[in-house]
Design a protein around this motif. Structure first.
Motif, PDB file in Angstrom:
ATOM      1  N   VAL A   1       0.838  -1.203   0.000  1.00 23.72           N
ATOM      2  CA  VAL A   1       0.000   0.000   0.000  1.00 23.72           C
ATOM      3  C   VAL A   1       0.872   1.252   0.000  1.00 23.72           C
ATOM      4  O   VAL A   1       0.624   2.204  -0.743  1.00 23.72           O
ATOM      5  CB  VAL A   1      -0.949   0.008   1.213  1.00 23.72           C
ATOM      6  CG1 VAL A   1      -1.640   1.371   1.354  1.00 23.72           C
ATOM      7  CG2 VAL A   1      -1.994  -1.087   1.066  1.00 23.72           C
ATOM      8  N   GLY A   2       1.918   1.258   0.829  1.00 27.08           N
ATOM      9  CA  GLY A   2       2.827   2.401   0.846  1.00 27.08           C
ATOM     10  C   GLY A   2       3.468   2.644  -0.502  1.00 27.08           C
ATOM     11  O   GLY A   2       3.604   3.789  -0.946  1.00 27.08           O
ATOM     12  N   THR A   3       3.857   1.558  -1.185  1.00 25.94           N
ATOM     13  CA  THR A   3       4.454   1.699  -2.510  1.00 25.94           C
ATOM     14  C   THR A   3       3.447   2.284  -3.497  1.00 25.94           C
ATOM     15  O   THR A   3       3.777   3.183  -4.292  1.00 25.94           O
ATOM     16  CB  THR A   3       4.953   0.333  -3.017  1.00 25.94           C
ATOM     17  OG1 THR A   3       5.917  -0.189  -2.101  1.00 25.94           O
ATOM     18  CG2 THR A   3       5.597   0.467  -4.389  1.00 25.94           C
ATOM     19  N   LEU A   4       2.212   1.802  -3.462  1.00 24.70           N
ATOM     20  CA  LEU A   4       1.185   2.314  -4.366  1.00 24.70           C
ATOM     21  C   LEU A   4       0.907   3.793  -4.111  1.00 24.70           C
ATOM     22  O   LEU A   4       0.725   4.583  -5.045  1.00 24.70           O
ATOM     23  CB  LEU A   4      -0.102   1.510  -4.212  1.00 24.70           C
ATOM     24  CG  LEU A   4      -0.063   0.072  -4.745  1.00 24.70           C
ATOM     25  CD1 LEU A   4      -1.363  -0.654  -4.416  1.00 24.70           C
ATOM     26  CD2 LEU A   4       0.181   0.066  -6.247  1.00 24.70           C
ATOM     27  N   LEU A   5       0.883   4.180  -2.834  1.00 25.45           N
ATOM     28  CA  LEU A   5       0.642   5.586  -2.511  1.00 25.45           C
ATOM     29  C   LEU A   5       1.783   6.466  -3.006  1.00 25.45           C
ATOM     30  O   LEU A   5       1.565   7.590  -3.453  1.00 25.45           O
ATOM     31  CB  LEU A   5       0.457   5.761  -1.005  1.00 25.45           C
ATOM     32  CG  LEU A   5      -0.756   5.051  -0.388  1.00 25.45           C
ATOM     33  CD1 LEU A   5      -0.795   5.276   1.115  1.00 25.45           C
ATOM     34  CD2 LEU A   5      -2.042   5.530  -1.035  1.00 25.45           C
TER      35      LEU A   5
ATOM     36  N   ALA B   1      -8.692  -1.149  -5.051  1.00 27.54           N
ATOM     37  CA  ALA B   1      -9.185  -2.430  -4.533  1.00 27.54           C
ATOM     38  C   ALA B   1      -8.133  -3.093  -3.649  1.00 27.54           C
ATOM     39  O   ALA B   1      -8.456  -3.671  -2.605  1.00 27.54           O
ATOM     40  CB  ALA B   1      -9.565  -3.343  -5.697  1.00 27.54           C
ATOM     41  N   VAL B   2      -6.866  -3.013  -4.062  1.00 22.30           N
ATOM     42  CA  VAL B   2      -5.779  -3.576  -3.263  1.00 22.30           C
ATOM     43  C   VAL B   2      -5.683  -2.847  -1.923  1.00 22.30           C
ATOM     44  O   VAL B   2      -5.584  -3.461  -0.858  1.00 22.30           O
ATOM     45  CB  VAL B   2      -4.439  -3.485  -4.022  1.00 22.30           C
ATOM     46  CG1 VAL B   2      -3.273  -3.825  -3.101  1.00 22.30           C
ATOM     47  CG2 VAL B   2      -4.447  -4.417  -5.231  1.00 22.30           C
ATOM     48  N   VAL B   3      -5.715  -1.513  -1.969  1.00 19.54           N
ATOM     49  CA  VAL B   3      -5.627  -0.711  -0.746  1.00 19.54           C
ATOM     50  C   VAL B   3      -6.818  -0.994   0.164  1.00 19.54           C
ATOM     51  O   VAL B   3      -6.672  -1.151   1.381  1.00 19.54           O
ATOM     52  CB  VAL B   3      -5.542   0.786  -1.095  1.00 19.54           C
ATOM     53  CG1 VAL B   3      -5.644   1.642   0.174  1.00 19.54           C
ATOM     54  CG2 VAL B   3      -4.239   1.090  -1.827  1.00 19.54           C
ATOM     55  N   ARG B   4      -8.001  -1.080  -0.420  1.00 17.30           N
ATOM     56  CA  ARG B   4      -9.193  -1.329   0.391  1.00 17.30           C
ATOM     57  C   ARG B   4      -9.124  -2.683   1.090  1.00 17.30           C
ATOM     58  O   ARG B   4      -9.534  -2.822   2.245  1.00 17.30           O
ATOM     59  CB  ARG B   4     -10.460  -1.240  -0.469  1.00 17.30           C
ATOM     60  CG  ARG B   4     -11.747  -1.305   0.352  1.00 17.30           C
ATOM     61  CD  ARG B   4     -12.959  -0.977  -0.492  1.00 17.30           C
ATOM     62  NE  ARG B   4     -12.924   0.385  -0.995  1.00 17.30           N
ATOM     63  CZ  ARG B   4     -13.214   1.469  -0.272  1.00 17.30           C
ATOM     64  NH1 ARG B   4     -13.560   1.331   1.010  1.00 17.30           N
ATOM     65  NH2 ARG B   4     -13.164   2.667  -0.800  1.00 17.30           N
TER      66      ARG B   4
ATOM     67  N   SER C   1       9.539   7.828   4.247  1.00 16.52           N
ATOM     68  CA  SER C   1       9.927   6.819   5.231  1.00 16.52           C
ATOM     69  C   SER C   1       8.795   6.468   6.196  1.00 16.52           C
ATOM     70  O   SER C   1       8.889   5.497   6.940  1.00 16.52           O
ATOM     71  CB  SER C   1      11.128   7.312   6.035  1.00 16.52           C
ATOM     72  OG  SER C   1      10.803   8.513   6.723  1.00 16.52           O
ATOM     73  N   MET C   2       7.718   7.238   6.183  1.00 17.52           N
ATOM     74  CA  MET C   2       6.627   7.046   7.138  1.00 17.52           C
ATOM     75  C   MET C   2       5.437   6.301   6.527  1.00 17.52           C
ATOM     76  O   MET C   2       4.334   6.346   7.066  1.00 17.52           O
ATOM     77  CB  MET C   2       6.162   8.409   7.670  1.00 17.52           C
ATOM     78  CG  MET C   2       7.225   9.214   8.383  1.00 17.52           C
ATOM     79  SD  MET C   2       7.786   8.418   9.904  1.00 17.52           S
ATOM     80  CE  MET C   2       6.297   8.511  10.903  1.00 17.52           C
ATOM     81  N   ALA C   3       5.635   5.606   5.404  1.00 20.11           N
ATOM     82  CA  ALA C   3       4.527   4.999   4.659  1.00 20.11           C
ATOM     83  C   ALA C   3       3.649   4.099   5.526  1.00 20.11           C
ATOM     84  O   ALA C   3       2.421   4.233   5.548  1.00 20.11           O
ATOM     85  CB  ALA C   3       5.064   4.230   3.456  1.00 20.11           C
TER      86      ALA C   3
ATOM     87  N   VAL D   1       1.585   6.050   8.005  1.00 19.04           N
ATOM     88  CA  VAL D   1       0.464   6.758   7.372  1.00 19.04           C
ATOM     89  C   VAL D   1      -0.716   5.806   7.187  1.00 19.04           C
ATOM     90  O   VAL D   1      -1.873   6.172   7.444  1.00 19.04           O
ATOM     91  CB  VAL D   1       0.895   7.356   6.012  1.00 19.04           C
ATOM     92  CG1 VAL D   1      -0.317   7.895   5.252  1.00 19.04           C
ATOM     93  CG2 VAL D   1       1.909   8.480   6.223  1.00 19.04           C
ATOM     94  N   VAL D   2      -0.447   4.590   6.756  1.00 22.89           N
ATOM     95  CA  VAL D   2      -1.520   3.609   6.556  1.00 22.89           C
ATOM     96  C   VAL D   2      -2.233   3.313   7.871  1.00 22.89           C
ATOM     97  O   VAL D   2      -3.461   3.377   7.962  1.00 22.89           O
ATOM     98  CB  VAL D   2      -0.963   2.309   5.942  1.00 22.89           C
ATOM     99  CG1 VAL D   2      -2.075   1.254   5.849  1.00 22.89           C
ATOM    100  CG2 VAL D   2      -0.374   2.569   4.561  1.00 22.89           C
ATOM    101  N   HIS D   3      -1.480   3.006   8.915  1.00 23.31           N
ATOM    102  CA  HIS D   3      -2.095   2.692  10.202  1.00 23.31           C
ATOM    103  C   HIS D   3      -2.809   3.902  10.802  1.00 23.31           C
ATOM    104  O   HIS D   3      -3.890   3.767  11.390  1.00 23.31           O
ATOM    105  CB  HIS D   3      -1.032   2.170  11.172  1.00 23.31           C
ATOM    106  CG  HIS D   3      -0.605   0.771  10.891  1.00 23.31           C
ATOM    107  ND1 HIS D   3       0.643   0.455  10.392  1.00 23.31           N
ATOM    108  CD2 HIS D   3      -1.253  -0.420  11.023  1.00 23.31           C
ATOM    109  CE1 HIS D   3       0.739  -0.855  10.245  1.00 23.31           C
ATOM    110  NE2 HIS D   3      -0.387  -1.406  10.611  1.00 23.31           N
TER     111      HIS D   3
END
Length: 379
Positions: free
Chosen positions: A106-110, A126-129, A213-215, A218-220
């Motif tokens: 997810v971090g890579t996609l963002l 869809a992957v992120v969701r 570096s904070m990917a 950010v997701v969590h």
């Protein structure tokens, strides 16, 4: 991998069948130098690399999902993206459908956000969701339960008026004062509902560094922000920043929208972000500010520290999390972390499992459950 390949293995017994296939999948990733491009299969069946074509990588992804458990697949995918520079292949829908989704992906996609072609965006969402829903399922119930208890305890009063006494809790708290001869309990300690306090919602501001570096953090943070926003007893604000500041509070009903509203990378201006957060505080004594950052400040250092000091002096509970992830010890600015700790604002790395306890302690204004590691700087 331990013995080496072909003539270097020292055993004189070639691998075959599933063992040979597993060995080939590992060699494709780890048997070539980082950043290697061309790939071919030698006559011995050992892969010499993944190459740069989507078909070869797609086949490899299928192989590793066949031969290795999900946890290992995620690590190998992560290494393939980082080690061999395969981010560009994630721009293709077929590739995204083949990968094992996790927080790192997810971090890579963002980070690829703006360069994702239209044909890939829906697949990427869809992957992120999928990852977000798995995290919510894992974290939401415990977070709500922990914080509901903290909010309930913080709302109680110890000297209530008669009509505000919570008799059930009062009796339980005074059972040790039971007088058998009088068949009664002496209510030495009264516990009240605190009706007036209950009508005042606690305010939580999550201030999240969106540098590259904070990917994972950010997701969590986006998932936790959505969970906190779903609780009526909390007023939650989510602010993300690099050198600019973006308020994503109005998107907290969908953490996927929040994540696609971020832009990983760029510089860091913590002082500017805290200035914005400070301007949104209306009731300092009822506010918790959580700064999630590695503290590599590119803005005004003294300004950052003065703002933290001012917020604490006004009654704000301020917490600095160097990371909000399961990725181990983060890199961070130790001088800034020590300076915050000297102000009474503990700076430490926090796992998602610990975050509810940290928030509960902050809401109740009690000492935080700071991990006993070298990434924790205590008061």
């Amino acid at each position: 991998m331990v013995l080496g390949g072909e003539s270097a293995d020292g055993t004189g017994h070639p691998l075959s069948g599933t063992d040979a296939a597993m060995d080939g999948a590992l060699t494709a990733l780890y048997g070539s130098a980082p950043g290697a491009g061309a790939a071919s299969r030698g006559s011995g069946g050992r892969s010499a690399g993944l190459g740069g074509s989507a078909p070869s990588v797609a086949r490899w992804l299928g192989d590793i999902r066949t031969y290795f458990p999900s946890s290992v697949v995620q690590i190998m995918q992560r290494d393939a993206i980082d080690r061999l520079g395969l981010s560009g292949l994630l721009l293709e829908p077929e590739m995204l459908e083949a990968v094992e989704a996790d927080v790192h992906l997810v971090g890579t996609l963002l980070s690829l956000g703006k360069v994702l072609p239209e044909t890939t965006k829906e697949t990427a969402r869809a992957v992120v969701r999928k990852v977000v829903q798995e995290l919510e399922k894992k974290l939401a119930s415990r977070t709500r339960a922990t914080l509901t208890g903290a909010l309930d305890r913080s709302a109680r009063i110890s000297r209530p008026r008669h009509r505000d006494i919570d008799w059930d809790r009062t009796i339980r708290a005074n059972l040790k004062n039971y007088l058998p001869e009088h068949h009664t309990v002496v209510p030495e300690r009264l516990i009240g509902y605190g009706r007036a306090s209950r009508s005042v919602r606690k305010e939580v501001i999550l201030c999240v560094d969106q540098s590259g570096s904070m990917a994972a953090s950010v997701v969590h943070a986006s998932v936790f922000g959505a969970v906190l926003a779903s609780m009526r007893s909390l007023a939650t604000r989510l602010v993300v920043f690099d050198t600019a500041v973006v308020d994503l509070t109005d998107q907290l009903d969908d953490p996927v929208d929040v994540l696609f509203g971020t832009q990983l990378g760029g510089g860091t201006d913590i002082n500017r972000a805290l200035a914005y957060c400070q301007s949104r505080i209306t009731r300092p004594a009822d506010t918790v500010v959580v700064l999630i950052s590695d503290l590599y400040e590119g803005g005004i250092r003294d300004g950052m520290l003065k703002r933290v000091a001012a917020m604490k002096a006004a009654g704000v509970e301020f917490v600095a999390l160097l990371a909000l992830s399961d990725e181990g010890t983060p890199a961070y600015d130790r001088d800034h972390a020590a300076a915050l700790a000297a102000l009474g604002a503990p700076a430490f790395a926090c796992t998602p499992d610990l975050f509810p306890e940290v928030m509960a302690a902050a809401i109740e204004k009690r000492p935080l459950p700071v991990p006993d590691t070298d990434t924790a700087l205590r008061r």
